[in-house]
Structure formats: structure tokens, C-alpha cells
Scaffold this motif. Structure first.
Motif, mmCIF file in Angstrom:
data_model
loop_
_atom_site.group_PDB
_atom_site.id
_atom_site.type_symbol
_atom_site.label_atom_id
_atom_site.label_comp_id
_atom_site.label_asym_id
_atom_site.label_seq_id
_atom_site.Cartn_x
_atom_site.Cartn_y
_atom_site.Cartn_z
ATOM 1 N N GLU A 236 -3.933 7.957 -11.440
ATOM 2 C CA GLU A 236 -4.929 7.012 -10.931
ATOM 3 C C GLU A 236 -4.853 5.727 -11.754
ATOM 4 O OE1 GLU A 236 -6.246 8.185 -8.336
ATOM 5 O OE2 GLU A 236 -6.852 10.268 -8.561
ATOM 6 N N HIS B 253 -4.720 2.767 -11.196
ATOM 7 C CA HIS B 253 -5.496 1.599 -10.777
ATOM 8 C C HIS B 253 -6.933 1.673 -11.279
ATOM 9 C CE1 HIS B 253 -6.368 4.883 -8.050
ATOM 10 N NE2 HIS B 253 -7.571 4.362 -8.018
ATOM 11 N N SER C 33 -0.396 6.613 -8.465
ATOM 12 C CA SER C 33 -1.584 6.229 -7.709
ATOM 13 C C SER C 33 -1.294 6.241 -6.216
ATOM 14 C CB SER C 33 -2.043 4.826 -8.117
ATOM 15 O OG SER C 33 -3.116 4.407 -7.299
ATOM 16 N N THR D 273 -3.227 4.173 -4.517
ATOM 17 C CA THR D 273 -3.636 2.789 -4.278
ATOM 18 C C THR D 273 -3.346 1.988 -5.541
ATOM 19 O OG1 THR D 273 -5.842 3.423 -5.016
ATOM 20 C CG2 THR D 273 -5.507 3.278 -2.637
ATOM 21 N N SER E 4 -2.671 -0.607 -8.509
ATOM 22 C CA SER E 4 -3.281 -1.893 -8.825
ATOM 23 C C SER E 4 -2.333 -2.995 -8.367
ATOM 24 C CB SER E 4 -3.506 -2.002 -10.333
ATOM 25 O OG SER E 4 -2.262 -1.917 -11.004
ATOM 26 N N GLU F 93 -9.907 -5.586 -4.032
ATOM 27 C CA GLU F 93 -8.974 -4.534 -4.424
ATOM 28 C C GLU F 93 -9.727 -3.260 -4.777
ATOM 29 O OE1 GLU F 93 -6.738 -5.432 -7.971
ATOM 30 O OE2 GLU F 93 -5.988 -3.384 -8.115
ATOM 31 N N ARG F 94 -10.758 -3.420 -5.590
ATOM 32 C CA ARG F 94 -11.488 -2.254 -6.065
ATOM 33 C C ARG F 94 -12.185 -1.536 -4.923
ATOM 34 N NH1 ARG F 94 -12.932 -3.818 -11.664
ATOM 35 N NH2 ARG F 94 -14.568 -5.109 -10.789
ATOM 36 N N GLN G 138 -9.621 0.363 -2.948
ATOM 37 C CA GLN G 138 -9.172 1.566 -3.660
ATOM 38 C C GLN G 138 -10.210 2.682 -3.588
ATOM 39 O OE1 GLN G 138 -8.492 -0.483 -7.297
ATOM 40 N NE2 GLN G 138 -6.300 -0.772 -6.921
ATOM 41 N N GLN H 113 -9.783 6.097 -1.592
ATOM 42 C CA GLN H 113 -9.831 7.310 -2.389
ATOM 43 C C GLN H 113 -10.873 8.291 -1.858
ATOM 44 O OE1 GLN H 113 -9.325 6.384 -6.476
ATOM 45 N NE2 GLN H 113 -7.866 7.965 -5.973
ATOM 46 N N ARG I 111 -2.117 -0.464 4.482
ATOM 47 C CA ARG I 111 -2.239 -0.810 3.084
ATOM 48 C C ARG I 111 -1.314 -1.966 2.722
ATOM 49 N NH1 ARG I 111 -0.182 2.649 -1.940
ATOM 50 N NH2 ARG I 111 1.642 1.454 -1.366
#
Ligand code: ADP
Ligand code: ZN
Length: 744
Positions: free
Chosen positions: A335, A337, A370, A372, A374, A589-590, A593, A597, A631
Motif C-alpha cells: 500500500e 500510496h 499498490s 492505486t 501514488s 488522488e487520495r 485511492q 480501495q 484508472r
């Protein structure tokens, strides 16, 4: 005779004094080593931990392999303070750890001593250890003349010759410890130190996994990376459920085969029992764990085991990076990111980035995994700076969940409710098929705001710019920034009107309440860090969910990470817009993600999973990316935006935060700091501006943001700036955050 000998001895001392002068680094907020004299009769290698006089105190420091920083006036040999003692039984700090500490200090602008303090993050290691005493049957001694049934039982058990704690033997023999003491007195049992349990050794060949063709290619790349005696970074980019864990375990296996240690870093809360179980299934035993929930004794044990090499694989949170590995050959960051890898206090470091640094210093492989990645890692992989290994499909063949948005403007929940009719219908349908539902809301407590209907007063924290959050279960209003709490008042603290306070907005507790009203038959599990008191309890709840003993799971971020719930078929995101409003270059981005997730939890084992995102902005690019599952398009758009705004990784950022109890002082000094910024053509200094969180714990906060092109030496610029500043007034704090992740 004496008079003749004495000067000779003196001579000898001064002749060797230089050799006996050693630089010692202390774990305090200082940048430099101090010289001490090693007594003649003491041998201590570089890296040894030593007790030294430091001011009025005795402190433990490390013998560094070279002098760091310059002391204003060098101390002459005869004035050197003498090392008090060496800490026996603690392996010396590896030279590589010294280089790494220096690098991290230089990069983050934290004092070297503070980085070393992190490396010594198991205080019990340096305290005198008291060996645990146990008893063992003395084979030479005959049976005592006076035999009782209790004595007989105890001796029968001890006949195997094993060392047991007194209490344990007494318990096993169902007698008092007095009986055991009696047997010690007769000499039949002898007291000995209990040897520390040896850690089990993970076996790389414990299990052989059959890999799919796509996985096999990835495994090959992983093994090759772990095999090379050289530095590499590989991005392992695969959808949730594609087998990334299984695949990077092979890199770990390769490191083990080569006799080297391996570190797997996970975002803190994801150090789940599930992960540990999988590790044990693959390698035959548990890894060494390192996280904030360990007891001081467990910490000490893990620390010692990494230092003496007994710990072959460490699974840990970000600070595991600073353990004193004897021979680390691989770091995996799962993970990668995750924002949890950034530490925001004392030494501000990003563990993922520092892991890459460690890899380059020690010439070992680093794997970033990851679903997703970073933007930073994505760009590095795209540009060829990092290797890239992709796993495009789920191992089970299951499709990624179909995700739909629910437009709250068109389908609003009823008044005082938070779940829209569409979401409720989907839940009903899923529960009807006896499948699990997960509702996600990244907000602890019952309601984020308590408002007085009579006077409009909003109850806020007396020491922060923040509302108090109602935690109904604990019957408290709490500040999420400083921990301030008060019992839920019965009348408005401002106007005194009784029964006028209303809870505004939902937290997970309120969602759980609504779920209980709507689905009274369903078994609920509420997962929120403030409601789960301990790691053990959390692991139990997770196990129950896995076993299907819950129908509806309601949770915060805690449920988003790492878990695999086989019966989970549907995920509902209660507030998809929550993270988007922030003035933060990584907000989109966050959010992407996190939503990816969370929805990715659904349908990992079942044929089809469904995800629903409640939102007021269904046309927002993040929502579009989530529902289309495209994505790549989302990443491309983010990369373009970062590039045009020269944001990381295309440009570099640093934040300066100035705070003081005195409002004026904070502002005045912040302006003064800004005035001192050295002029530089390509560096932009933004601010000072009052921080969005203007006050925390009674401290008024101002921020400056520095933007620099990637190739410029931002640290050198910052250092020059900091040294030009006037002395900080008392009570003023200035923190530097290189590569900031928080802009509040
Ligand atoms: P990720 O880390 O990408 O989310 P996992 O490694 O957790 O994926 O794999 C998802 C599920 O599929 C797990 O239950 C895992 O045990 C299983 N799995 C993946 N690859 C294999 C394989 N080659 N053989 C057997 N099971 C596998
Ligand atoms: Zn507060």
C-alpha cells in the motif's frame, strides 16, 4: 617506586589519548557528535552504545565512526570527559545505519540526534536487563527425604529437565510457590536464568505456490530483484486481489534463501492478523512485528532480534525502517500510496521515500506494491527510474466491483437520515442473498458538529479551531486535534437553553444507529479506532467478520486497508465528497485511492461485487474515474495537472509552520521568517498565511510554502534560510516539513 611509575603511566595515557578519543552521538536535538575518552581498560567498537556524562545527566549515546558537525572550540585531551560505561549485550549500531541516519537528517532537516533517537526506539534495550529466573531439576541431588504429594507432582513435571518459571511450575503441579521454594531449599531444584526463546525461522520453501502465467512473470521479476546485489526499486502495480502479496512473498523468500533479512512495511492499522496468518501459511511461522501497539518488552525483543540477526523478516509500520538491521536485503512497502507512511511529528519523513534511500545506500531491492500507486511512484515507473511489474486481473477471475454513483441531489435521504433510498434498496437486496454489506464513512464519532437551535452557537474546542465531535457511545464531545473532551451538555453552554442542542451531520456511530433502525435483524459490526480498545480486540472483530458473523459492517478508514472479507458483496460509501474539499494538491488522488480501495473490498471471492458512492458531485473527475474504472485516464489527468502546476514529483515542496501561544507573536515572526527568505530566481515562497487549522492546542499557527524545481537543492536553500533567522523567541516553534502531505 610509585613516584617513578606514575609519570610513565601519564605519558602512556597522553600518547594514546588520541586513539582513545571517540566521537559520540547523543539522541537529542543536536546536529553534532561530542568527543569522549574511552577508558584504557574498555574496548568498544564503532557503533557501541555507551553511557556518557552529558551536562548534569548521564545519557546513552552511540560511538560514531567519524566526527559530525564542528564543536565551537575543540576540547583538549586532558579536559575530555570519560565514557562511564559501555552497554553490554547490545549489538553495535551498523555503520550503514549511521550513514542512513545522516542522510535522513540532511534530507528532512531534522537534527541528526533526533533521527538516532528514532533508531533507538526501544528504550528497554538500553536498560539493565534482569534475566528471568526459573527452576530446573538438579540431576545431582537426590529426592528430598520428606516427600509430599505436591512435591512429588512438581518433581515429576520437572523430571524432563526443562527450565520453567517458578509460577509456571507451581501452576502445572497445582501447588503453591512455597512448595517450589522448599524444593529449592533442599537442593532438588536449582535456580537458573530462563534462556530467551529463540525466534522461529521463516522457511522460504515452506509452501510452494502455483502461480498463474501473469503472476509467474511478476514472480520472476521479484526474485531477480531480490537476487541482485544491487539497488533497485520496482513498482508492483496490481488490482486488489491480483495476488500482489503472494507475489512479493517470493521476493522475501529469495532474500531469505540468500541469508539476508527482509522488511515488509504496512500502513500501521493493516498489521492485521490476517496478514500474519498468510505470512505464517507461506513461511511456516510468524514474522517479527513492529508497531505502536507493542509493549516495551516486545519492542526491546524485536529491536534486539533485528540487531543480532535473529529476526529474519520484520513486518512493521513506518518506524520499522529505522531498526538496526544486521543485513537487510529487501524492503517491501505494501500500500505504498498510503498517507500513513508519512510521519508528521518530530522527524518529518516519508517512510516510502526513505526506504528507497536506504535501498540505494545498502544496495538492496525495494518493492513498492499498490493497486492505486501514488502519482510519485507512477511517474517514476513511467519514466523508467523504477522498474514496473503489473498484475492486471484478479487471481480468482472475479471482476472488479461495478461501481455506481448515487446523486444525492436527485435521491436525497429522508430528513435526519444519511442513506439514500437507492443505497438502502441495494443493501436490502444484498442482505436478502445473505451476503455482507460494508458502509464506509471516514469520520469517527456520532456527529461532527453540535449546534444550539436557540442561539445558533456551535460548540467548539477551547484550544483549537475545530468543532467538538460528538461521541454518543462514550457520551462525550471530543476534539479530534487535541483530545479535549467534555460530557455532552444538557443545555447550551452559551445561552443556557435546555434541550436545544442538535447533532449535525453523520459520523460512523450515527450511520450504525440508522442501520439498526432500518435493519433491526441484521448483525452489525462497527469498526472505528476509538471504539476498538486494543489490537487484540480489533483482530477478534475482524476474524468474526471474516467468518461471516456480521451482516453489515460500518467503518472508518480502519476497514479500508488490507482486509479480505470473503462474503462481502456490496460496499456503500456514505460521503464520497468528504476528502475533496481540502486545499491539498493530493486531495483528488487520495479520494480516488480511498474509494477504489474501499470498493475493492467487495466481491473479492464472490462472482460479482457492487459499489455505491453517495455524492453531490457525480460529474467530478474523481467520481467519473471511480465509476468508469478508468484508472489510467485518471492518472494521466492528475499527472498533467501536477506537471503544469510544478507540483510533486515534478517540483518540490517544503512547508514551514510557525506557531506560538501568542497570536501576535506568531504572525510577526512568520512575517519576519518570510522576509529572511534568501532570494532565488526559481524558488517561490508562498505566504505566510494563517493555517487553515489556525489554532491547535492553544498555539496560533502560520504557514509558508516553498516551491522549487525538482533539480534544485531545496535543502541547501532551506538551511541557508534557517541559519539567517534571528534567534527564536521563547515559546515560538518553527517546524520544517520537507515533502509535506498535510496542508492544514
Ligand atoms: P492483493 O495483495 O493483490 O490484493 P492477494 O495476494 O491478497 O492480492 O491475493 C488475493 C487472493 O487470491 C488471496 O486470497 C490469495 O491467497 C489468492 N491468491 C492469489 N494468487 C494465488 C495463487 N497463485 N494461488 C493460490 N491463491 C492465490
Ligand atoms: Zn482541541
Amino acid at each position: 617506586m610509585h613516584s617513578l611509575l606514575a609519570p610513565l603511566e601519564e605519558n602512556r595515557r597522553s600518547a594514546t589519548a588520541a586513539a582513545r578519543r571517540v566521537p559520540v552521538l547523543l539522541p537529542v536535538a543536536l546536529e553534532q557528535t561530542y568527543d569522549y575518552r574511552l577508558p584504557d581498560d574498555v574496548e568498544a567498537p564503532v557503533g557501541a552504545f555507551v553511557l556518557v556524562p552529558f551536562g548534569p545527566q548521564q545519557r546513552i549515546g552511540v560511538i560514531w565512526d567519524r566526527a559530525v558537525g564542528e564543536s565551537p572550540k575543540p576540547v583538549t585531551d586532558d579536559k575530555l570527559k570519560v565514557i562511564t560505561a559501555t552497554i553490554a549485550d547490545v549489538a553495535p549500531l551498523p555503520v550503514l545505519s549511521m550513514r542512513f541516519a545522516e542522510w535522513v537528517a540532511r534530507y528532512t532537516l531534522a537534527p541528526l540526534g533526533m533521527v538516532v533517537r528514532m533508531m533507538m526506539g526501544a528504550p528497554a534495550v538500553f536498560e539493565p536487563s534482569k534475566p528471568r529466573i526459573g527452576v530446573v531439576r538438579n540431576k545431582e541431588a537426590a529426592e528430598p527425604t520428606r516427600m509430599t504429594p505436591a512435591r512429588k507432582r512438581a518433581l515429576q513435571i520437572a523430571a524432563d529437565g526443562l527450565v520453567r518459571a517458578k509460577l509456571a511450575l507451581a501452576a502445572e503441579a497445582a501447588c503453591s510457590t512455597g512448595v517450589i521454594d522448599g524444593l529449592i531449599a533442599t537442593g532438588t531444584l536449582t535456580e537458573v536464568a530462563i534462556p530467551e526463546r529463540r525466534l522461529p525461522v521463516p522457511n522460504p520453501a515452506h509452501m510452494c505456490v502455483d502461480f498463474s502465467a501473469a503472476q509467474a512473470a511478476a514472480v520472476h521479476a521479484m526474485r531477480a530483484a531480490a537476487d541482485a546485489q544491487s539497488f533497485s526499486v520496482t513498482l508492483l502495480d496490481g488490482v486488489t486481489g491480483s495476488g500482489k502479496t503472494e507475489v512479493y512473498f517470493e521476493a522475501v523468500a529469495r532474500a531469505l534463501e540468500r541469508g539476508r533479512q527482509a522488511l515488509i512495511m504496512l500502513p500501521e492499522i493493516a498489521l492485521t492478523s490476517q496478514f500474519m496468518d498468510r505470512f505464517a501459511a507461506r513461511f511456516g511461522c510468524a514474522p517479527v512485528e513492529w508497531h505502536s501497539a507493542l509493549s516495551p518488552a516486545e519492542r526491546a525483543r524485536a529491536w534486539r532480534a533485528t540487531a543480532n540477526g535473529q529476526a529474519r523478516v520484520v513486518v512493521g509500520a513506518r518506524s520499522a525502517l529505522f531498526l538496526p538491521y544486521q543485513d537487510l536485503g529487501l524492503i517491501v512497502i505494501d500500500e505504498e500510496h498510503d498517507g500513513g507512511f508519512k510521519q508528521e511529528d518530530r522527524v518529518h519523513y516519508q517512510a516510502r521515500d526513505m526506504a528507497v534511500v536506504r535501498g540505494s545506500l545498502a544496495k538492496h531491492a525495494v518493492v513498492l506494491a499498490s493497486a492505486t500507486p501514488s502519482i510519485e511512484s507512477h511517474v517514476n515507473a513511467r519514466s523508467g527510474r523504477y522498474g514496473f511489474v503489473g498484475l492486471p486481473a484478479r487471481y480468482s477471475g472475479a471482476q472488479l466491483p461495478d461501481v455506481a454513483t448515487i446523486d444525492l441531489r436527485q435521491h436525497p435521504p429522508e430528513r435526519g437520515k444519511w442513506l439514500s433510498p437507492q443505497l438502502v434498496a441495494a443493501m436490502t437486496e444484498t442482505l436478502g442473498k445473505t451476503q455482507q454489506v460494508l458502509l464506509f464513512l471516514n469520520r469517527r464519532g456520532y456527529a461532527p458538529l453540535t449546534l444550539c437551535r436557540a442561539c445558533g452557537h456551535r460548540i467548539d474546542c477551547p484550544q483549537c479551531t475545530a468543532w467538538l465531535v460528538e461521541h454518543r457511545y462514550r457520551r462525550r464531545l471530543t476534539c479530534h486535534h487535541c483530545g479535549f473532551a467534555l460530557p455532552i451538555p444538557e443545555k447550551c453552554p452559551k445561552c443556557g437553553e435546555p434541550d436545544a442542542l442538535v447533532a449535525c451531520g453523520p459520523g460512523v456511530e450515527r450511520i450504525a444507529e440508522e442501520v439498526a433502525e432500518r435493519f433491526p435483524q441484521a448483525r452489525r459490526a462497527l469498526l472505528s479506532s476509538d471504539l476498538v480498545p486494543s489490537l487484540i480486540e480489533m483482530r477478534e472483530i475482524i476474524k468474526k467478520i471474516e467468518a461471516g458473523e456480521a451482516d453489515i459492517i460500518i467503518g472508518t478508514q480502519m476497514v479500508a486497508k488490507g482486509h479480505h472479507f470473503p462474503q462481502l458483496a456490496m460496499v456503500g460509501i456514505v460521503d464520497g465528497d468528504l476528502g475533496l474539499g481540502q486545499a491539498d494538491p493530493r486531495a483528488a488522488e487520495r479520494t480516488f485511492q480511498l474509494m477504489h480501495q474501499v470498493t475493492g473490498r467487495a466481491g473479492r471471492a464472490l462472482a460479482a461485487g457492487r459499489g455505491y458512492v453517495q455524492t453531490y458531485m457525480p460529474e467530478h473527475p474523481v467520481m467519473q474515474a471511480i465509476i468508469s474504472g478508468d484508472r489510467e485516464a485518471f492518472l494521466a489527468r492528475e499527472v498533467r495537472q501536477r506537471q503544469s502546476a510544478q507540483l510533486p514529483p515534478f517540483g518540490r515542496l517544503a512547508a514551514l509552520v510557525i506557531s506560538a501561544r501568542d497570536k501576535e507573536l506568531a504572525e510577526l515572526f512568520a512575517r519576519d521568517v518570510a522576509r529572511h527568505a534568501p532570494p532565488a530566481a526559481r524558488i517561490e515562497v508562498l505566504g505566510p498565511a494563517e493555517a487553515p487549522l489556525a489554532v491547535i492546542r492553544g498555539r496560533h499557527r502560520w504557514r509558508l510554502l516553498v516551491k522549487a524545481p525538482r533539480e534544485l537543492d531545496l535543502q541547501a536553500y532551506l538551511r541557508a534560510w534557517l541559519t539567517s533567522l534571528p534567534k527564536l523567541p521563547a515559546d515560538l516553534r518553527l517546524t520544517v516539513d520537507v515533502d509535506p502531505y498535510s496542508f492544514l
